[in-house]
Design an enzyme around this catalytic site. Structure first.
Site, PDB file in Angstrom:
ATOM      1  N   GLU A  82       0.774  -1.103   0.074  1.00 23.16           N
ATOM      2  CA  GLU A  82      -0.132   0.020   0.057  1.00 23.16           C
ATOM      3  C   GLU A  82       1.124   1.245   0.234  1.00 23.16           C
ATOM      4  OE1 GLU A  82      -3.331  -1.712   2.715  1.00 23.16           O
ATOM      5  OE2 GLU A  82      -2.386   0.015   3.466  1.00 23.16           O
ATOM      6  N   CYS A 327      -3.422   1.898   8.564  1.00 26.79           N
ATOM      7  CA  CYS A 327      -2.368   0.968   8.123  1.00 26.79           C
ATOM      8  C   CYS A 327      -2.405  -0.580   7.762  1.00 26.79           C
ATOM      9  CB  CYS A 327      -1.219   1.108   9.086  1.00 26.79           C
ATOM     10  SG  CYS A 327       0.393   0.250   8.526  1.00 26.79           S
TER      11      CYS A 327
HETATM   12  S1  SF4 Z   1       3.253  -0.286  13.164  1.00 32.10           S
HETATM   13 FE1  SF4 Z   1       4.462  -1.866  13.831  1.00 32.10          FE
HETATM   14  S2  SF4 Z   1       3.452  -3.432  12.735  1.00 32.10           S
HETATM   15 FE2  SF4 Z   1       2.530  -2.053  11.651  1.00 32.10          FE
HETATM   16  S3  SF4 Z   1       3.957  -1.745   9.954  1.00 32.10           S
HETATM   17 FE3  SF4 Z   1       4.604  -0.185  11.501  1.00 32.10          FE
HETATM   18  S4  SF4 Z   1       6.461  -1.439  12.440  1.00 32.10           S
HETATM   19 FE4  SF4 Z   1       5.248  -2.759  11.283  1.00 32.10          FE
END
Ligand code: SF4
EC number: 2.1.1.192
Length: 337
Positions: A82, A327
């Site tokens: 993404e 995310c």
């Molecule tokens: S928040 Fe943590 S688990 Fe999610 S992409 Fe970033 S580093 Fe990786």
């Protein structure tokens, strides 16, 4: 590109023509056929020689009401990543992924649920920018490495990407942010390698801190047990001394977990006295995870308390909230479908 042109018996400027064509966001369809300025026989030779533009293919896109564009892109080995284009009045910020999936398993994050598939190549990182520019018909002005993956676990590709973002996309290092949950020894390695490879280290380092003490941090970021929060702060102080750049601390407001006024005081004590900034972030609730968003009046109180304690602080609302914006969510949904 000049070398490629010379190898095909063409003048060097033909290489420069390809180069400027490739990085011009107005050229929407990146195919060698489309470079009208090049002689047809040279274009055919390049195609025959196996040259292609681009690493990724558009799989899905979602435009939120606030203009935020989220893209799901397929790699050649059929993985997907993404990236997000976030427009404001004067900027277009590209949020880039550095890995397919992520090994860090942060408890609030959809990407962390699937673990790591692999790290992205430099060309796959850069192609995300070209896609955002093409789709939004606008030049990207700022870059944040805050998409899928932990950038410091793909540090060589990260630094080469930064070099290209600087030289080829003409975006200065000061407009680039590298966000990390912090990996032991990697903060100092990042500045050292940056000086070695890029000759300077002027991008912003953003630490996903999300807690005011070690105990809370371990409950939301499992990898935190390998790197004590006090050591992270010490390494950040050293980063500031070495680079002269302030560090940004990202702090996701999680209802009842890390958002009390005592946490604001604890955080202030932890980071006081050096060049830094705290970015409070509104949590974007996802159904895979049990955390809840802190009500805005409590976030405001938290922010006021940090300010009163002398900490530079701002509050960032999530963009593109209406659907699939957190995310890793677009990718997760595509996998589930
Ligand atoms: S928040 Fe943590 S688990 Fe999610 S992409 Fe970033 S580093 Fe990786």
């Amino acid at each position: 590109m000049e070398k490629v042109a010379l190898n095909y018996g063409q003048a060097a400027y033909r290489g420069r023509q390809i180069y400027s064509w490739l990085y011009n966001y107005k050229n929407r369809f990146k195919s060698i056929d489309e470079i009208n300025g090049l002689p047809l026989n040279f274009r055919n030779q390049l195609i025959k020689g196996g040259f292609i533009f681009g690493e990724l293919m558009l799989k899905e896109k979602y435009l939120a009401n606030d203009g935020t564009l989220k893209l799901l892109l397929n790699t050649r080995d059929n993985e997907s990543v993404e990236c997000v284009g976030i427009p404001t009045e004067k900027r277009l910020t590209a949020c880039l992924s550095s890995q397919v999936g992520c090994p860090m398993d942060c408890k609030f994050c959809a990407t962390g649920k699937e673990g790591l598939k692999r790290s992205l190549k430099v060309s796959e990182i850069l192609d995300q920018i070209l896609f955002i520019e093409n789709e939004m018909n606008q030049k990207v002005t700022n870059i944040v490495f805050m998409g899928m993956g932990e950038p410091l676990l793909n540090i060589d590709a990260l630094l080469l990407s930064i070099r290209s973002i600087n030289e080829d996309f003409d975006i200065s290092q000061r407009k680039i942010t590298v966000s990390t949950v912090a990996i032991p020894k990697m903060i100092s390695k990042l500045s050292e390698l940056s000086f070695q490879v890029l000759g300077k280290c002027q991008f912003t380092l953003a630490i996903s801190l999300h807690a005011s003490n070690q105990k809370i941090r371990e409950t939301i970021i499992p990898s935190a047990k390998n790197y004590h929060i006090n050591n992270i702060i010490d390494d950040c102080r050293e980063f500031v001394l070495k680079t002269g750049r302030r560090v940004s601390f990202e702090y996701l407001m999680l209802n009842g977990v890390n958002d009390k006024l005592e946490h604001a005081d604890e955080l202030s004590n932890l980071i006081k006295g050096f060049q830094c900034h705290v970015n409070l972030i509104q949590y974007n609730q996802i159904k895979e995870v049990e955390f809840k968003q802190t009500p805005s009046q409590y976030s405001q109180l938290f922010q006021n308390r940090l300010s009163k304690n002398g900490i530079n602080v701002s509050f960032r609302k999530s963009r593109g909230l209406d659907k699939n914006a957190a995310c890793g969510q677009l990718r997760q949904n595509a996998i589930i479908k």
